[in-house]
Design a protein around this motif. Structure first.
Motif, PDB file in Angstrom:
ATOM      1  N   LYS A  48     -35.934 -51.744  -0.046  1.00 35.59           N
ATOM      2  CA  LYS A  48     -36.538 -50.477  -0.465  1.00 35.59           C
ATOM      3  C   LYS A  48     -37.065 -49.686   0.744  1.00 35.59           C
ATOM      4  CE  LYS A  48     -38.035 -47.452  -3.386  1.00 35.59           C
ATOM      5  NZ  LYS A  48     -37.095 -46.525  -3.964  1.00 35.59           N
ATOM      6  N   TYR A  79     -29.023 -51.126  -1.748  1.00 35.44           N
ATOM      7  CA  TYR A  79     -29.241 -52.117  -2.797  1.00 35.44           C
ATOM      8  C   TYR A  79     -27.937 -52.804  -3.223  1.00 35.44           C
ATOM      9  CZ  TYR A  79     -31.308 -54.163  -7.008  1.00 35.44           C
ATOM     10  OH  TYR A  79     -31.752 -55.033  -7.968  1.00 35.44           O
ATOM     11  N   TYR A  99     -37.789 -55.574  -4.908  1.00 36.36           N
ATOM     12  CA  TYR A  99     -37.471 -54.149  -4.778  1.00 36.36           C
ATOM     13  C   TYR A  99     -38.413 -53.322  -5.644  1.00 36.36           C
ATOM     14  CZ  TYR A  99     -34.467 -50.000  -4.382  1.00 36.36           C
ATOM     15  OH  TYR A  99     -33.972 -48.749  -4.119  1.00 36.36           O
ATOM     16  N   ASP A 100     -38.573 -53.740  -6.900  1.00 37.10           N
ATOM     17  CA  ASP A 100     -39.448 -53.024  -7.836  1.00 37.10           C
ATOM     18  C   ASP A 100     -40.909 -53.068  -7.395  1.00 37.10           C
ATOM     19  OD1 ASP A 100     -37.199 -52.472  -9.347  1.00 37.10           O
ATOM     20  OD2 ASP A 100     -37.629 -53.993 -10.879  1.00 37.10           O
ATOM     21  N   GLU A 116     -41.361 -50.606  -4.710  1.00 37.30           N
ATOM     22  CA  GLU A 116     -41.346 -49.265  -5.288  1.00 37.30           C
ATOM     23  C   GLU A 116     -42.732 -48.912  -5.828  1.00 37.30           C
ATOM     24  OE1 GLU A 116     -37.766 -47.005  -7.280  1.00 37.30           O
ATOM     25  OE2 GLU A 116     -38.559 -48.548  -8.619  1.00 37.30           O
ATOM     26  N   LYS A 117     -43.383 -49.861  -6.492  1.00 38.93           N
ATOM     27  CA  LYS A 117     -44.753 -49.650  -7.002  1.00 38.93           C
ATOM     28  C   LYS A 117     -45.729 -49.427  -5.852  1.00 38.93           C
ATOM     29  CE  LYS A 117     -44.152 -52.981 -10.512  1.00 38.93           C
ATOM     30  NZ  LYS A 117     -44.641 -54.212 -11.069  1.00 38.93           N
ATOM     31  N   LEU A 171     -45.090 -48.222  -2.885  1.00 41.06           N
ATOM     32  CA  LEU A 171     -44.857 -46.904  -2.301  1.00 41.06           C
ATOM     33  C   LEU A 171     -45.410 -45.787  -3.195  1.00 41.06           C
ATOM     34  CD1 LEU A 171     -41.246 -47.437  -0.910  1.00 41.06           C
ATOM     35  CD2 LEU A 171     -43.371 -47.312   0.409  1.00 41.06           C
ATOM     36  N   GLU A 172     -45.246 -45.934  -4.504  1.00 43.06           N
ATOM     37  CA  GLU A 172     -45.801 -44.951  -5.446  1.00 43.06           C
ATOM     38  C   GLU A 172     -47.321 -44.914  -5.341  1.00 43.06           C
ATOM     39  OE1 GLU A 172     -44.253 -46.059  -9.276  1.00 43.06           O
ATOM     40  OE2 GLU A 172     -42.241 -45.333  -8.782  1.00 43.06           O
TER      41      GLU A 172
END
Length: 185
Positions: free
Chosen positions: A134, A141, A168-169, A172-173, A175-176
């Motif tokens: 990510k 990916y 990966y998820d 993502e969290k 980074l958010e």
């Protein structure tokens, strides 16, 4: 362009395999030279272990990493041993279950905790690789996903892909959350 990547942890955590998969998948279909090296102690499991990947758009005449642009720490011993060999603006990713760092710029993924929730402690490396995917440009990916499928037997490829996706998820969290906190300032 040259990107120096160092993975550090303990034997048995999959440090070397994660670096090999990164080396195989990075910039797939693009014109990069890539080298992968590894070093580990005499112990089969639990001893110090590091692996390095050099990515370059030019010939690689020196395959070692003196100062890392990207540093992935699987455990505290590896973090402590190599934290002073990273560039000032390096991207640092830590397994926050086992690694403590005061630097707010370090990316934190609770890889060991996620692996334990999955009841698969051997997938820490795939979780960390998913998080790294990510973060890194040109690490796609699907390319890493394909390498996971090619490097594991069918009986364990699925769980490794699931761990990769969870990492990966989770990134993502992270980074958010960072983006949300930056907009509040």
């Amino acid at each position: 362009m040259r990107i120096n990547v160092r993975f550090a942890g303990a034997g048995g955590q999959g440090v070397i395999l994660a670096s090999v998969l990164l080396a195989k998948a990075y910039g797939l279909g693009e014109d990069y030279n890539i080298s992968q090296t590894q070093s580990y102690g005499p112990e089969a499991r639990g001893g110090a272990c590091k692996a390095e990947v050099v990515i370059s758009d030019d010939y690689i005449d020196y395959m070692k990493v003196d100062k890392a642009d990207v540093f992935i720490a699987f455990n505290q011993v590896g973090f402590n041993k190599y934290k002073d060999t990273i560039k000032k603006d390096a991207m640092v990713l830590i397994n926050s279950t086992l690694v403590e760092s005061d630097d707010p710029n370090h990316y934190r993924i609770p890889a060991t905790a996620i692996a334990e929730e999955m009841e698969k402690p051997f997938v820490i490396n795939m979780i960390m690789l998913g998080a790294l995917t990510k973060l890194m440009p040109k690490l796609h990916y699907p390319a890493v996903e394909e390498e996971v499928m090619d490097n594991f037997s069918a009986s364990i490829a699925g769980i490794n892909l699931m761990a990769y996706e969870k990492g990966y998820d989770e990134m993502e969290k992270e980074l958010e959350e960072r983006e949300k906190n930056n907009t509040k300032i």
